[in-house]
Structures are given as structure tokens and as C-alpha cells.
Write an enzyme that holds these catalytic residues in place. Structure first.
Site, PDB file in Angstrom:
ATOM      1  N   GLN A   1      43.428 -42.157 -75.178  1.00 42.70           N
ATOM      2  CA  GLN A   1      43.430 -43.420 -74.416  1.00 42.70           C
ATOM      3  C   GLN A   1      43.805 -44.598 -75.302  1.00 42.70           C
ATOM      4  O   GLN A   1      44.272 -45.627 -74.810  1.00 42.70           O
ATOM      5  CB  GLN A   1      42.052 -43.662 -73.757  1.00 42.70           C
ATOM      6  CG  GLN A   1      40.905 -44.068 -74.689  1.00 42.70           C
ATOM      7  CD  GLN A   1      40.201 -42.877 -75.338  1.00 42.70           C
ATOM      8  OE1 GLN A   1      40.614 -41.739 -75.140  1.00 42.70           O
ATOM      9  NE2 GLN A   1      39.139 -43.120 -76.102  1.00 42.70           N
TER      10      GLN A   1
ATOM     11  N   VAL B   1      38.546 -52.425 -76.194  1.00 43.45           N
ATOM     12  CA  VAL B   1      38.233 -51.384 -77.189  1.00 43.45           C
ATOM     13  C   VAL B   1      37.076 -51.826 -78.083  1.00 43.45           C
ATOM     14  O   VAL B   1      37.184 -52.811 -78.815  1.00 43.45           O
ATOM     15  CB  VAL B   1      39.466 -51.057 -78.058  1.00 43.45           C
ATOM     16  CG1 VAL B   1      39.103 -50.026 -79.128  1.00 43.45           C
ATOM     17  CG2 VAL B   1      40.620 -50.548 -77.190  1.00 43.45           C
TER      18      VAL B   1
ATOM     19  N   GLY C   1      38.069 -36.895 -68.794  1.00 39.14           N
ATOM     20  CA  GLY C   1      36.705 -36.918 -68.271  1.00 39.14           C
ATOM     21  C   GLY C   1      36.021 -38.155 -68.810  1.00 39.14           C
ATOM     22  O   GLY C   1      36.635 -38.938 -69.538  1.00 39.14           O
ATOM     23  N   THR C   2      34.759 -38.320 -68.476  1.00 37.97           N
ATOM     24  CA  THR C   2      34.024 -39.474 -68.993  1.00 37.97           C
ATOM     25  C   THR C   2      33.760 -39.273 -70.485  1.00 37.97           C
ATOM     26  O   THR C   2      34.042 -38.207 -71.039  1.00 37.97           O
ATOM     27  CB  THR C   2      32.645 -39.593 -68.302  1.00 37.97           C
ATOM     28  OG1 THR C   2      31.928 -38.386 -68.576  1.00 37.97           O
ATOM     29  CG2 THR C   2      32.771 -39.828 -66.818  1.00 37.97           C
ATOM     30  N   MET C   3      33.152 -40.259 -71.100  1.00 35.80           N
ATOM     31  CA  MET C   3      32.632 -40.078 -72.453  1.00 35.80           C
ATOM     32  C   MET C   3      31.604 -38.943 -72.411  1.00 35.80           C
ATOM     33  O   MET C   3      30.983 -38.690 -71.376  1.00 35.80           O
ATOM     34  CB  MET C   3      31.943 -41.367 -72.946  1.00 35.80           C
ATOM     35  CG  MET C   3      32.893 -42.494 -73.257  1.00 35.80           C
ATOM     36  SD  MET C   3      32.004 -43.974 -73.822  1.00 35.80           S
ATOM     37  CE  MET C   3      31.374 -43.448 -75.422  1.00 35.80           C
ATOM     38  N   ASP C   4      31.468 -38.244 -73.528  1.00 36.48           N
ATOM     39  CA  ASP C   4      30.384 -37.274 -73.698  1.00 36.48           C
ATOM     40  C   ASP C   4      30.480 -36.075 -72.745  1.00 36.48           C
ATOM     41  O   ASP C   4      29.459 -35.511 -72.353  1.00 36.48           O
ATOM     42  CB  ASP C   4      29.035 -38.004 -73.507  1.00 36.48           C
ATOM     43  CG  ASP C   4      27.866 -37.194 -74.040  1.00 36.48           C
ATOM     44  OD1 ASP C   4      28.084 -36.323 -74.892  1.00 36.48           O
ATOM     45  OD2 ASP C   4      26.742 -37.431 -73.576  1.00 36.48           O
ATOM     46  N   CYS C   5      31.690 -35.699 -72.346  1.00 37.37           N
ATOM     47  CA  CYS C   5      31.787 -34.535 -71.445  1.00 37.37           C
ATOM     48  C   CYS C   5      32.373 -33.317 -72.166  1.00 37.37           C
ATOM     49  O   CYS C   5      32.604 -32.285 -71.530  1.00 37.37           O
ATOM     50  CB  CYS C   5      32.604 -34.879 -70.198  1.00 37.37           C
ATOM     51  SG  CYS C   5      34.355 -35.043 -70.526  1.00 37.37           S
TER      52      CYS C   5
ATOM     53  N   GLU D   1      41.240 -38.824 -78.481  1.00 36.14           N
ATOM     54  CA  GLU D   1      41.095 -40.277 -78.221  1.00 36.14           C
ATOM     55  C   GLU D   1      42.447 -40.861 -77.799  1.00 36.14           C
ATOM     56  O   GLU D   1      42.837 -41.962 -78.212  1.00 36.14           O
ATOM     57  CB  GLU D   1      40.534 -41.014 -79.460  1.00 36.14           C
ATOM     58  CG  GLU D   1      39.234 -40.457 -80.015  1.00 36.14           C
ATOM     59  CD  GLU D   1      37.997 -40.671 -79.121  1.00 36.14           C
ATOM     60  OE1 GLU D   1      38.117 -41.325 -78.073  1.00 36.14           O
ATOM     61  OE2 GLU D   1      36.934 -40.135 -79.480  1.00 36.14           O
TER      62      GLU D   1
HETATM   63  N1  LIG Z   1      22.223 -30.577 -78.751  1.00 37.71           N
HETATM   64  C1  LIG Z   1      23.147 -30.144 -77.907  1.00 37.71           C
HETATM   65  N2  LIG Z   1      23.081 -28.917 -77.377  1.00 37.71           N
HETATM   66  C2  LIG Z   1      24.027 -28.469 -76.528  1.00 37.71           C
HETATM   67  N3  LIG Z   1      25.085 -29.178 -76.147  1.00 37.71           N
HETATM   68  C3  LIG Z   1      25.203 -30.407 -76.637  1.00 37.71           C
HETATM   69  C4  LIG Z   1      24.251 -30.962 -77.535  1.00 37.71           C
HETATM   70  N4  LIG Z   1      24.663 -32.212 -77.851  1.00 37.71           N
HETATM   71  C5  LIG Z   1      25.796 -32.421 -77.169  1.00 37.71           C
HETATM   72  N5  LIG Z   1      26.126 -31.348 -76.428  1.00 37.71           N
HETATM   73  C6  LIG Z   1      27.285 -31.157 -75.558  1.00 37.71           C
HETATM   74  O1  LIG Z   1      28.364 -31.819 -76.121  1.00 37.71           O
HETATM   75  C7  LIG Z   1      29.032 -32.569 -75.121  1.00 37.71           C
HETATM   76  C8  LIG Z   1      29.735 -33.737 -75.770  1.00 37.71           C
HETATM   77  O2  LIG Z   1      30.796 -33.201 -76.548  1.00 37.71           O
HETATM   78  P1  LIG Z   1      31.909 -34.134 -77.203  1.00 37.71           P
HETATM   79  O3  LIG Z   1      33.021 -33.199 -77.553  1.00 37.71           O
HETATM   80  O4  LIG Z   1      31.324 -34.926 -78.304  1.00 37.71           O
HETATM   81  O5  LIG Z   1      32.280 -35.066 -75.959  1.00 37.71           O
HETATM   82  P2  LIG Z   1      33.462 -36.124 -75.741  1.00 37.71           P
HETATM   83  O6  LIG Z   1      34.511 -35.905 -76.797  1.00 37.71           O
HETATM   84  O7  LIG Z   1      33.952 -35.865 -74.350  1.00 37.71           O
HETATM   85  O8  LIG Z   1      32.830 -37.475 -75.840  1.00 37.71           O
HETATM   86  C9  LIG Z   1      27.941 -32.934 -74.128  1.00 37.71           C
HETATM   87  O9  LIG Z   1      28.422 -33.119 -72.812  1.00 37.71           O
HETATM   88  C10 LIG Z   1      27.054 -31.719 -74.175  1.00 37.71           C
HETATM   89  O10 LIG Z   1      27.523 -30.751 -73.249  1.00 37.71           O
HETATM   90  C1  LIG Z   2      34.317 -46.868 -71.987  1.00 38.62           C
HETATM   91  C2  LIG Z   2      34.904 -47.355 -73.263  1.00 38.62           C
HETATM   92  C3  LIG Z   2      34.851 -46.574 -74.399  1.00 38.62           C
HETATM   93  N1  LIG Z   2      35.373 -47.021 -75.548  1.00 38.62           N
HETATM   94  C4  LIG Z   2      35.293 -46.190 -76.763  1.00 38.62           C
HETATM   95  C5  LIG Z   2      33.917 -45.691 -77.116  1.00 38.62           C
HETATM   96  C6  LIG Z   2      34.199 -44.427 -77.900  1.00 38.62           C
HETATM   97  O1  LIG Z   2      34.420 -44.806 -79.251  1.00 38.62           O
HETATM   98  C7  LIG Z   2      35.509 -43.925 -77.264  1.00 38.62           C
HETATM   99  C8  LIG Z   2      35.315 -42.743 -76.335  1.00 38.62           C
HETATM  100  O2  LIG Z   2      34.942 -41.627 -77.103  1.00 38.62           O
HETATM  101  P1  LIG Z   2      34.356 -40.264 -76.455  1.00 38.62           P
HETATM  102  O3  LIG Z   2      34.691 -39.246 -77.502  1.00 38.62           O
HETATM  103  O4  LIG Z   2      35.057 -40.027 -75.163  1.00 38.62           O
HETATM  104  O5  LIG Z   2      32.890 -40.464 -76.279  1.00 38.62           O
HETATM  105  O6  LIG Z   2      36.036 -45.014 -76.527  1.00 38.62           O
HETATM  106  C9  LIG Z   2      35.997 -48.259 -75.604  1.00 38.62           C
HETATM  107  O7  LIG Z   2      36.520 -48.659 -76.654  1.00 38.62           O
HETATM  108  N2  LIG Z   2      36.056 -49.032 -74.498  1.00 38.62           N
HETATM  109  C10 LIG Z   2      35.520 -48.637 -73.328  1.00 38.62           C
HETATM  110  O8  LIG Z   2      35.593 -49.404 -72.329  1.00 38.62           O
END
Ligand SMILES: Nc1ncnc2c1ncn2[C@@H]1O[C@H](COP(=O)(O)OP(=O)(O)O)[C@@H](O)[C@H]1O
Ligand SMILES: Cc1cn([C@H]2C[C@H](O)[C@@H](COP(=O)(O)O)O2)c(=O)[nH]c1=O
Length: 212
Positions: free
Chosen positions: A89, A170, A9-13, A87
Site C-alpha cells: 500500500q 501514513v 486484508g485488514t491490519m493483523d490478518c 506493505e
Molecule cells: N501468539 C499467537 N499465536 C497464534 N497466532 C498468532 C499469534 N500472534 C499473532 N498471530 C496471528 O498472526 C496474525 C498476524 O500476522 P501478520 O503476518 O503479522 O499480519 P499482517 O501482516 O496482516 O499485519 C494474526 O491475525 C494471528 O492470526
Molecule cells: C490503517 C493505517 C495503517 N498504517 C500503517 C500501520 C502499519 O505500519 C502498516 C500496516 O501494517 P500491517 O502489517 O498490515 O499491520 O500501515 C498507516 O500508515 N496508515 C493507516 O491509515
């Protein structure tokens, strides 16, 4: 039968959150696992989720050989049932091939988590190999959203608040922070128009029409 699954998924999902949950659930049922990550935002040797969970993990390096690590555990009397790989990727294509061999030859379940594409919409080499080799690719169900409300499908990089499309593949960073280099998730339309939330706000403030 063991599987290689790529949760993407995207970042932050929610990928790291799910990685920690998967480890918790499998360990709770008495399975023995190893948890890996590479270049987590929170530092080395750890997985961190934006929901506040964090745990120690083994850091993956260029020279890490997953086959060797699992064989060493086996020789020490700790046969491994599963690996959680966050991570992913950032792993090399060769390391992804090692993961696939562990599934096929040692019946180890591998749960890999990562973004597919970089800020230029190009696949990371490790993610590309995962897509090629995984038994399943699962897109996380929690939708991260573009500022326009559409499902976010792409990762944008910003430098001092401005979206860029050139640079190193990166650069570890976060979404929504105050750092000079940051990230924002966008739908494809706004990624292709290079329109981040702040860009759209600025256009509205200047009376320009913002195309949703
Ligand atoms: N304060 C919050 N309350 C509820 N959910 C949160 C909060 N902060 C972040 N999140 C949830 O955490 C998700 C990000 O989780 P994370 O595991 O760090 O993502 P990823 O690893 O994909 O980058 C967000 O999409 C959101 O759903
Ligand atoms: C798009 C993109 C992301 N990254 C890095 C940024 C973060 O450190 C990770 C992704 O972490 P998340 O848990 O999925 O938020 O990847 C990068 O190095 N280069 C890129 O283009």
C-alpha cells in the site's frame, strides 16, 4: 503465465506471514525471488510477522524502480522468477505499474501484500493501483475480528486510546500496543460509529447500552 496478485486484508490478518511463506515455498522449489517491503514496523530492510518470523528484505524507496532492479539481477546472471512485495500500500502508483510490466514483459510473478484502506477508509494510492491492475485480488482467509465478534473489515487509528479520523495518511504503527498512536481493526458498523473496544467498555461501565 506470470501473474500480479494482490493479497489483501485488514491490519493483523496474516499478510506478512503469508508473504514469508510464499517466498519460502517458491524458493524451496528452486525459483529465484526478491523480497521487498517498505516501512515495516520492525525497521528498515526487513519483513516481520506477528507470529515471530522475520527476514531480511529490500527496502523500497521513492526512487526504487522495480524494472531496473530486476534487469540488474538479470545482467548479473540471476534471472528473477518472482517478487514478494510486502506493505505494498506504501508503494507509488508508478511502482505498481512497473510491477505489472515485469509480469507482462519479463514473465516475473509478483505477489503483493498490503492493506487497501487507511484509517479514514480511503484507499492508499498504491493499493488503488494494485486493485486496478492485478490479475487477482485475494482477501486473506483468516478473519481478523472486531471486538463485537464480527469480521473486521476496517482499520481504525487511535491517538492516546481515542479513535481519530483526521491526520497523516501514513503513520507506521501496530495493533494492540501501548504506543500513543495505535491501530485497531473494526467491523464497518463500529468503524462508522467510531466505537473501539475501549470505547465500548467505557460505555458499558457507565451503564450505557452498546449497540452491537
Ligand atoms: N501468539 C499467537 N499465536 C497464534 N497466532 C498468532 C499469534 N500472534 C499473532 N498471530 C496471528 O498472526 C496474525 C498476524 O500476522 P501478520 O503476518 O503479522 O499480519 P499482517 O501482516 O496482516 O499485519 C494474526 O491475525 C494471528 O492470526
Ligand atoms: C490503517 C493505517 C495503517 N498504517 C500503517 C500501520 C502499519 O505500519 C502498516 C500496516 O501494517 P500491517 O502489517 O498490515 O499491520 O500501515 C498507516 O500508515 N496508515 C493507516 O491509515
Amino acid at each position: 503465465m506470470a501473474e500480479l496478485v494482490f493479497f489483501s486484508g485488514t491490519m493483523d490478518c496474516g499478510k506478512s506471514t503469508l508473504a514469508l511463506q510464499m517466498d519460502h515455498n517458491h524458493a524451496a522449489r528452486g525459483r529465484t525471488g526478491l523480497v521487498f517491503t517498505r516501512d515495516d514496523r520492525a525497521g528498515t530492510d526487513r519483513i516481520s510477522s506477528r507470529l515471530g518470523l522475520e527476514r531480511v528484505a529490500r527496502e523500497v524507496h521513492d526512487e526504487t524502480d522495480f524494472g531496473d532492479v530486476v534487469l540488474r539481477e538479470h545482467a548479473a546472471g540471476r534471472p528473477i522468477d518472482y517478487l514478494v512485495c510486502d506493505e505494498a500500500q506504501f508503494y507509488s502508483p508508478e511502482q505498481v505499474e512497473q510491477l505489472a510490466r515485469l509480469v507482462d514483459e519479463m514473465a516475473v510473478d509478483v505477489f503483493a501484500f498490503g492493506i487497501t484502506a487507511d484509517f479514514r477508509t480511503r484507499l492508499f494510492p498504491g493499493a488503488a493501483r494494485l486493485i486496478e491492475l492485478a490479475d487477482r485480488v485475494e482477501v486473506l482467509q483468516v478473519r481478523s475480528l472486531c471486538w463485537c465478534g464480527a469480521r473486521a473489515t476496517h482499520n481504525a487509528r487511535t491517538v492516546d486510546g481515542v479513535m481519530v479520523v483526521e491526520g497523516e495518511q501514513v503513520v507506521v504503527g501496530d495493533t494492540g500496543g501501548a504506543a500513543s498512536i495505535g491501530y485497531e481493526v473494526l467491523c464497518r458498523r463500529h468503524h462508522m460509529r467510531r466505537m473501539t473496544a475501549s470505547g465500548a467498555r467505557a460505555r458499558t461501565e457507565h451503564g450505557a447500552t452498546v449497540l452491537l
